[in-house]
Design an enzyme around this catalytic site. Structure first.
Site, mmCIF file in Angstrom:
data_model
loop_
_atom_site.group_PDB
_atom_site.id
_atom_site.type_symbol
_atom_site.label_atom_id
_atom_site.label_comp_id
_atom_site.label_asym_id
_atom_site.label_seq_id
_atom_site.Cartn_x
_atom_site.Cartn_y
_atom_site.Cartn_z
ATOM 1 N N HIS A 1 0.822 -1.263 -0.092
ATOM 2 C CA HIS A 1 -0.014 0.055 0.017
ATOM 3 C C HIS A 1 0.747 1.357 -0.033
ATOM 4 O O HIS A 1 0.255 2.444 -0.055
ATOM 5 C CB HIS A 1 -1.003 -0.097 1.063
ATOM 6 C CG HIS A 1 -0.384 0.216 2.478
ATOM 7 N ND1 HIS A 1 0.197 -0.402 3.365
ATOM 8 C CD2 HIS A 1 -0.471 1.664 3.202
ATOM 9 C CE1 HIS A 1 0.849 0.110 4.217
ATOM 10 N NE2 HIS A 1 0.454 1.263 4.455
HETATM 11 C C1 UD1 Z 1 -2.266 6.004 5.043
HETATM 12 C C2 UD1 Z 1 -0.878 6.459 5.805
HETATM 13 C C3 UD1 Z 1 0.111 5.532 5.945
HETATM 14 C C4 UD1 Z 1 -0.357 4.153 6.594
HETATM 15 C C5 UD1 Z 1 -1.561 3.754 5.940
HETATM 16 C C6 UD1 Z 1 -2.410 2.658 6.503
HETATM 17 C C7 UD1 Z 1 -0.581 8.985 5.586
HETATM 18 C C8 UD1 Z 1 0.057 9.925 4.634
HETATM 19 N N1 UD1 Z 1 -0.199 7.870 5.164
HETATM 20 O O1 UD1 Z 1 -1.779 5.624 3.868
HETATM 21 O O2 UD1 Z 1 1.125 5.790 6.683
HETATM 22 O O3 UD1 Z 1 0.492 3.321 6.458
HETATM 23 O O4 UD1 Z 1 -2.517 4.971 5.731
HETATM 24 O O5 UD1 Z 1 -3.142 1.808 5.869
HETATM 25 O O6 UD1 Z 1 -1.263 9.524 6.301
HETATM 26 N N2 UD1 Z 1 -8.850 5.134 0.100
HETATM 27 C C9 UD1 Z 1 -10.014 4.456 0.052
HETATM 28 N N3 UD1 Z 1 -10.815 4.123 1.064
HETATM 29 C C10 UD1 Z 1 -10.375 4.388 2.390
HETATM 30 C C11 UD1 Z 1 -9.220 5.125 2.693
HETATM 31 C C12 UD1 Z 1 -8.429 5.151 1.396
HETATM 32 O O7 UD1 Z 1 -10.525 4.250 -1.031
HETATM 33 O O8 UD1 Z 1 -11.211 4.262 3.329
HETATM 34 C C13 UD1 Z 1 -7.915 5.395 -1.109
HETATM 35 C C14 UD1 Z 1 -8.160 6.803 -1.538
HETATM 36 O O9 UD1 Z 1 -8.116 6.625 -2.897
HETATM 37 C C15 UD1 Z 1 -7.065 7.442 -1.147
HETATM 38 C C16 UD1 Z 1 -5.955 6.349 -0.895
HETATM 39 O O10 UD1 Z 1 -6.640 5.250 -0.425
HETATM 40 O O11 UD1 Z 1 -6.783 8.534 -1.706
HETATM 41 C C17 UD1 Z 1 -4.945 6.833 -0.087
HETATM 42 O O12 UD1 Z 1 -5.500 6.948 1.243
HETATM 43 P P1 UD1 Z 1 -4.685 7.947 2.312
HETATM 44 O O13 UD1 Z 1 -5.322 7.722 3.763
HETATM 45 O O14 UD1 Z 1 -4.440 9.097 1.896
HETATM 46 O O15 UD1 Z 1 -3.035 7.272 2.606
HETATM 47 P P2 UD1 Z 1 -2.817 5.562 2.657
HETATM 48 O O16 UD1 Z 1 -2.118 5.184 1.461
HETATM 49 O O17 UD1 Z 1 -4.101 4.934 3.226
HETATM 50 N N1 UDP Z 2 -4.490 -5.387 8.399
HETATM 51 C C1 UDP Z 2 -5.987 -5.807 8.629
HETATM 52 N N2 UDP Z 2 -6.560 -6.061 7.353
HETATM 53 C C2 UDP Z 2 -5.802 -5.994 5.944
HETATM 54 C C3 UDP Z 2 -4.688 -5.566 5.984
HETATM 55 C C4 UDP Z 2 -3.989 -5.231 7.176
HETATM 56 O O1 UDP Z 2 -6.665 -5.735 9.419
HETATM 57 O O2 UDP Z 2 -6.518 -6.295 5.113
HETATM 58 C C5 UDP Z 2 -4.093 -4.801 9.655
HETATM 59 C C6 UDP Z 2 -2.802 -5.551 9.932
HETATM 60 O O3 UDP Z 2 -3.276 -6.818 10.819
HETATM 61 C C7 UDP Z 2 -2.068 -4.583 10.833
HETATM 62 C C8 UDP Z 2 -2.591 -3.271 10.140
HETATM 63 O O4 UDP Z 2 -3.784 -3.539 9.779
HETATM 64 O O5 UDP Z 2 -2.334 -4.592 12.207
HETATM 65 C C9 UDP Z 2 -1.345 -2.574 9.612
HETATM 66 O O6 UDP Z 2 -2.046 -1.522 8.762
HETATM 67 P P1 UDP Z 2 -1.351 -0.906 7.491
HETATM 68 O O7 UDP Z 2 -0.625 -2.140 6.626
HETATM 69 O O8 UDP Z 2 -2.807 -0.271 6.684
HETATM 70 O O9 UDP Z 2 -0.811 0.170 7.642
HETATM 71 P P2 UDP Z 2 0.955 0.329 8.326
HETATM 72 O O10 UDP Z 2 1.177 -0.587 9.582
HETATM 73 O O11 UDP Z 2 1.626 0.208 7.268
HETATM 74 O O12 UDP Z 2 0.959 1.874 8.697
#
Ligand code: UD1
Ligand code: UDP
Length: 381
Positions: free
Chosen positions: A218
């Site tokens: 991601h």
């Molecule tokens: C964010 C965090 C990252 C974390 C991740 C966990 C920042 C800068 N990044 O990244 O550190 O590891 O969350 O998962 O805060 N989207 C959906 N539905 C949702 C959420 C997101 O469709 O419920 C899509 C949207 O297109 C959005 C994209 O995902 O633009 C990115 O979402 P965003 O929260 O900006 O960043 P993450 O990549 O999720």
């Molecule tokens: N996770 C989850 N479902 C998924 C993928 C991840 O519950 O389909 C959980 C995972 O077990 C961990 C957390 O989400 O506890 C990690 O989040 P993510 O990878 O989105 O973000 P990061 O830790 O890199 O910030």
């Protein structure tokens, strides 16, 4: 003691479960928790599912900020959080990790002098092109109480000028830094057996124990850069075909949206035709733990999933150029393969032969990080 907790992204909701549970079980009379959900993640399977499953109280406030460019998203959160802090006047604001929701909480609270507690302090990738690196440095340097899950995290803080000998009373100018273990480890221990009993994911997607790989992708650096995304999926395609073992990929919505756009059309088609690559929607935490416990190996660019690989004694192939969780690599249980096809295949080949020999000594605490954090907060109010 009144605290305001900020959550927004999936891993923060999961982490918050550990503190909320410890408050409910041990500090019900002493601590009142108000939860603000920024709305950074909003899909049912990125947010609500965790409240339903993990016993986290429903948020008192939801700012419904949603997705957007960093500036607009973070600014909306700062403004919403500030308004609530002025009304609630908490003793502390509690921030998790390194997302834009973390940064927004830090900016809002520090300007109106509400002491900040940063959980997962001190982690560094030393790569400032990651938005998370900026967020975590800024949050740490505005905080009053900093809780680091690892010794490396504590050392990073000391190198940045934090004094481990500071004594109470702590302030943002005279902060307290603590090594306390990882709230994610608290959660993995607590939910492991519950997942065994409740999750039906293995049957739902027809998997048997120890006969599949698990992966997550991601990071913006991987999803948004076609060269990197292609390299990752070429490696996944080759490994699954040669091993004849399925790879389950619960895809973050960011990745799901960019797959078709950023993969070469032939590779996209190849992946879709490869029945050993199971692209599924994000799963619940109990399902994720069940998959982690039962898989053979994990491919991930996630911070949390790297650690859970370690908690559940699985080798992790890290799809990033570096990691904040250096201990996992030093212990030989994780290999940094970046988004490099050859490196990923080599790491896979190595772990296929060596995984039985890996040792996973406990380096993330004793499962009671949340209790330690809350006790320290109460003592230093
Ligand atoms: C964010 C965090 C990252 C974390 C991740 C966990 C920042 C800068 N990044 O990244 O550190 O590891 O969350 O998962 O805060 N989207 C959906 N539905 C949702 C959420 C997101 O469709 O419920 C899509 C949207 O297109 C959005 C994209 O995902 O633009 C990115 O979402 P965003 O929260 O900006 O960043 P993450 O990549 O999720
Ligand atoms: N996770 C989850 N479902 C998924 C993928 C991840 O519950 O389909 C959980 C995972 O077990 C961990 C957390 O989400 O506890 C990690 O989040 P993510 O990878 O989105 O973000 P990061 O830790 O890199 O910030």
């Amino acid at each position: 003691m009144k605290i305001v907790t900020i959550i927004g992204a999936r891993p923060q909701i999961i982490k918050a479960a550990a503190l909320s549970r410890a408050i409910r079980n041990n500090f019900k009379k002493e601590i009142k928790e108000i939860i603000i959900h920024t709305g950074q993640h909003y899909d049912e399977n990125m947010s609500q599912v965790f409240f339903d499953e993990l016993g986290i109280p429903e948020p008192n406030y939801n700012l419904n900020i949603g997705s957007g460019l960093h500036g607009k998203q973070t600014a909306g959160m700062i403004s919403g959080i500030e308004e609530i802090l002025l009304k609630e006047k908490p003793d502390y604001i509690v921030l998790y990790g390194d997302t834009n929701s973390t940064l927004a909480g830090a900016v809002a609270a520090s300007k109106i002098h509400i002491p900040i507690v940063h959980i997962e302090a001190g982690l560094r990738s030393f790569n400032k092109s990651m938005p998370e690196e900026i967020n975590r440095i800024m949050a740490d340097h505005a905080s009053t109480l900093l809780f680091s899950p690892t010794k490396t995290g504590l050392q990073n803080l000391i190198k940045e000028g934090f004094n481990p000998d500071n004594k109470a009373p702590f302030t943002a100018d005279h902060p307290g830094i603590f090594h306390c273990g990882d709230v994610m480890y608290d959660n993995s221990l607590y939910f492991s057996e519950i997942a065994d009993n409740k999750s039906t994911i293995m049957e739902d997607i027809s998997l048997n124990g120890n006969s599949f790989f698990l992966g997550t992708v991601h990071r913006d650096n991987n999803t948004d850069k076609p060269k990197r995304l292609n390299a990752l999926f070429e490696a996944f395609d080759e490994i699954t075909r040669s091993a004849e073992i399925p790879l389950v990929l619960p895809l973050h919505p960011r990745t799901a949206k960019l797959l078709q756009k950023n993969l070469r059309p032939e590779l996209y088609e190849k992946i879709n035709k490869n029945s050993l690559i199971q692209l599924i929607k994000p799963v619940s935490f109990l399902d994720m733990i069940k998959l982690e416990k039962n898989c053979r190996m994990i491919f991930t660019d996630s911070g949390g999933v790297q650690k859970e690989s370690y908690f559940f004694k699985k080798p992790a192939i890290i799809l990033r150029p570096e990691t904040e969780w250096k201990e996992i690599v030093q212990q030989g249980c994780g290999i940094i393969a970046d988004a490099d096809k050859e490196n990923i295949i080599n790491a896979y080949t190595y772990f296929s032969k060596e995984s039985e020999k890996l040792q996973f000594p406990p380096i993330f605490g004793n499962g009671k990080a949340a209790e330690f954090i809350l006790t320290t907060m109460l003592e230093n109010r």
